[in-house]
Design an enzyme around this catalytic site. Structure first.
Site, mmCIF file in Angstrom:
data_model
loop_
_atom_site.group_PDB
_atom_site.id
_atom_site.type_symbol
_atom_site.label_atom_id
_atom_site.label_comp_id
_atom_site.label_asym_id
_atom_site.label_seq_id
_atom_site.Cartn_x
_atom_site.Cartn_y
_atom_site.Cartn_z
ATOM 1 N N ASP A 1 -5.788 9.720 -7.882
ATOM 2 C CA ASP A 1 -6.430 8.626 -8.617
ATOM 3 C C ASP A 1 -7.868 8.423 -8.133
ATOM 4 O O ASP A 1 -8.175 8.674 -6.971
ATOM 5 C CB ASP A 1 -5.611 7.338 -8.412
ATOM 6 C CG ASP A 1 -5.945 6.283 -9.446
ATOM 7 O OD1 ASP A 1 -6.686 6.580 -10.400
ATOM 8 O OD2 ASP A 1 -5.461 5.142 -9.297
ATOM 9 N N ARG B 1 -0.936 8.156 -2.770
ATOM 10 C CA ARG B 1 -1.801 7.759 -3.883
ATOM 11 C C ARG B 1 -3.195 7.504 -3.330
ATOM 12 O O ARG B 1 -3.350 6.778 -2.342
ATOM 13 C CB ARG B 1 -1.279 6.508 -4.596
ATOM 14 C CG ARG B 1 -2.154 6.168 -5.811
ATOM 15 C CD ARG B 1 -1.614 5.060 -6.668
ATOM 16 N NE ARG B 1 -2.382 4.971 -7.913
ATOM 17 C CZ ARG B 1 -1.897 4.661 -9.096
ATOM 18 N NH1 ARG B 1 -0.632 4.385 -9.235
ATOM 19 N NH2 ARG B 1 -2.668 4.604 -10.157
ATOM 20 N N GLY C 1 -12.466 8.708 -12.188
ATOM 21 C CA GLY C 1 -13.402 7.960 -13.028
ATOM 22 C C GLY C 1 -14.348 7.118 -12.179
ATOM 23 O O GLY C 1 -15.568 7.093 -12.393
ATOM 24 N N TRP D 1 -15.138 7.578 -9.054
ATOM 25 C CA TRP D 1 -16.011 8.468 -8.286
ATOM 26 C C TRP D 1 -17.237 8.812 -9.136
ATOM 27 O O TRP D 1 -18.375 8.734 -8.670
ATOM 28 C CB TRP D 1 -15.250 9.739 -7.898
ATOM 29 C CG TRP D 1 -16.050 10.706 -7.092
ATOM 30 C CD1 TRP D 1 -16.120 10.771 -5.733
ATOM 31 C CD2 TRP D 1 -16.923 11.736 -7.600
ATOM 32 N NE1 TRP D 1 -16.974 11.783 -5.358
ATOM 33 C CE2 TRP D 1 -17.484 12.387 -6.482
ATOM 34 C CE3 TRP D 1 -17.281 12.175 -8.874
ATOM 35 C CZ2 TRP D 1 -18.374 13.452 -6.595
ATOM 36 C CZ3 TRP D 1 -18.169 13.226 -8.998
ATOM 37 C CH2 TRP D 1 -18.706 13.857 -7.862
ATOM 38 N N ASN E 1 -1.628 8.771 -20.401
ATOM 39 C CA ASN E 1 -3.004 9.301 -20.455
ATOM 40 C C ASN E 1 -3.401 9.791 -21.848
ATOM 41 O O ASN E 1 -4.592 9.930 -22.141
ATOM 42 C CB ASN E 1 -3.204 10.444 -19.443
ATOM 43 C CG ASN E 1 -3.294 9.977 -18.008
ATOM 44 O OD1 ASN E 1 -3.004 10.730 -17.087
ATOM 45 N ND2 ASN E 1 -3.700 8.733 -17.781
ATOM 46 N N TRP E 2 -2.408 10.022 -22.742
ATOM 47 C CA TRP E 2 -2.759 10.428 -24.118
ATOM 48 C C TRP E 2 -3.563 9.341 -24.815
ATOM 49 O O TRP E 2 -4.245 9.604 -25.808
ATOM 50 C CB TRP E 2 -1.493 10.734 -24.937
ATOM 51 C CG TRP E 2 -0.765 11.977 -24.508
ATOM 52 C CD1 TRP E 2 0.474 12.041 -23.936
ATOM 53 C CD2 TRP E 2 -1.219 13.348 -24.621
ATOM 54 N NE1 TRP E 2 0.800 13.360 -23.677
ATOM 55 C CE2 TRP E 2 -0.205 14.171 -24.089
ATOM 56 C CE3 TRP E 2 -2.392 13.941 -25.109
ATOM 57 C CZ2 TRP E 2 -0.327 15.565 -24.030
ATOM 58 C CZ3 TRP E 2 -2.507 15.323 -25.052
ATOM 59 C CH2 TRP E 2 -1.480 16.118 -24.530
ATOM 60 N N ARG F 1 -17.330 10.075 -16.784
ATOM 61 C CA ARG F 1 -15.999 10.143 -16.169
ATOM 62 C C ARG F 1 -15.491 11.577 -16.026
ATOM 63 O O ARG F 1 -14.868 11.940 -15.035
ATOM 64 C CB ARG F 1 -14.988 9.366 -17.024
ATOM 65 C CG ARG F 1 -15.156 7.868 -17.005
ATOM 66 C CD ARG F 1 -14.115 7.214 -17.917
ATOM 67 N NE ARG F 1 -12.766 7.609 -17.546
ATOM 68 C CZ ARG F 1 -12.067 7.054 -16.556
ATOM 69 N NH1 ARG F 1 -12.579 6.062 -15.871
ATOM 70 N NH2 ARG F 1 -10.847 7.467 -16.268
ATOM 71 N N SER G 1 -0.399 11.863 -17.322
ATOM 72 C CA SER G 1 0.800 11.072 -17.632
ATOM 73 C C SER G 1 0.974 10.917 -19.139
ATOM 74 O O SER G 1 0.031 11.136 -19.904
ATOM 75 C CB SER G 1 0.678 9.685 -16.987
ATOM 76 O OG SER G 1 -0.282 8.917 -17.682
#
Ligand code: FPP
Length: 246
Positions: free
Chosen positions: A21, A189, A24, A26, A69-70, A34, A66
């Site tokens: 994770d 994580r 974005g 970063w 994420n779609w 992104r 995931s």
């Protein structure tokens, strides 16, 4: 002394699962789009995979995309799928050199045909490798996986292949996408978030959870070794008392 030197090789987690994770954030910190964060994230993937192989971790599972994420903007989804294809093409050599088998879990049929084809090709080519299994969770959601498992078992009950009274943990395990993998020992994580986000809910029942503040593109094998060292210094009781364990 480095964390690598502090690790006890006889007490390695058998299965590490990572929620990568912070790509974005970063990118945002650097004033970049992104998608640049995701590109940079592939370098962290490579370093961590090599680090696991180097110390003898046998199973590594990465949450790469995931089911949720779609719903991201199309340009981001497209970039992630392109990155998957280009990384698979580029990294097949690293996988072969390190004797790593590629595996994937999730609704793989939902991936673009090209990505699914490339994925299956690398899975087939690395099928005989045995040093480590690298599993990519792609279009993966744990609730979807559990629903899929229930449907598969119900169909077998309806067909008379399994009796309801015989459905136990081992039958359930055999009908999950992770059927050939051991339970997860350690979940990591990155980016300071402390959530599970629909990742391997059944498989992490007794896992140790480790949260790092580092954003994924900056994560490197030494950070992973620190997490493993931390894991090795915890007492895993599996519901028993400390006295029973000693
Ligand atoms: C989470 O960061 C990261 C992802 C949703 C994708 C992970 C993908 C990669 C590391 C690159 C491709 C991977 C492979 C295996 C080729 P985020 O976008 O949610 O970050 P944010 O929370 O800071 O917005």
């Amino acid at each position: 002394m480095s964390f690598k030197e502090k690790i006890d090789p006889s007490k390695l987690p058998q299965h590490i699962a990572i929620i990568m994770d912070g790509n974005g954030r970063w990118a945002k910190k650097q004033g970049l789009m992104r998608v640049r964060g995701h590109e940079k994230g592939t370098k962290a993937v490579r370093d961590v995979v090599e680090g696991c192989a180097e110390i003898g971790v046998q199973n590594l599972t990465l949450y790469a995309f995931s089911t949720e994420n779609w719903n991201r903007p199309k340009v981001e989804v497209d970039t992630l799928m392109k990155l998957l294809v280009s990384s698979l093409k580029k990294e097949i050599k690293t996988l072969q050199e390190n004797d790593i088998r590629l595996n994937a879990i999730g609704c793989l049929d939902n991936l673009p045909a090209k990505a699914n084809r490339e994925l299956q090709e690398v899975i087939n080519k690395t099928a005989a490798n045995s040093r480590m299994t690298l599993t990519l969770a792609l279009s993966y959601g744990s609730r979807e996986e559990l629903g899929h498992m229930v449907k598969e078992i119900s169909a077998k009950v309806a067909a008379g292949e399994i009796s309801t009274k015989d459905i136990d943990e081992s039958v359930i395990n055999k009908h999950l996408y992770t059927r050939n993998l051991p339970d997860v020992d350690l979940v990591i994580r990155t980016s300071g978030e402390q959530r599970i986000s629909n990742f391997l809910l059944w498989q992490i029942a007794y896992a140790e959870l480790y949260f790092s503040e580092i954003l994924w593109p900056d994560y490197r094998r030494e950070d992973l070794f620190e997490a493993i060292y931390n894991y090795q210094n915890r007492e895993r009781r599996f519901g028993k008392t400390s006295e029973q364990l000693s």
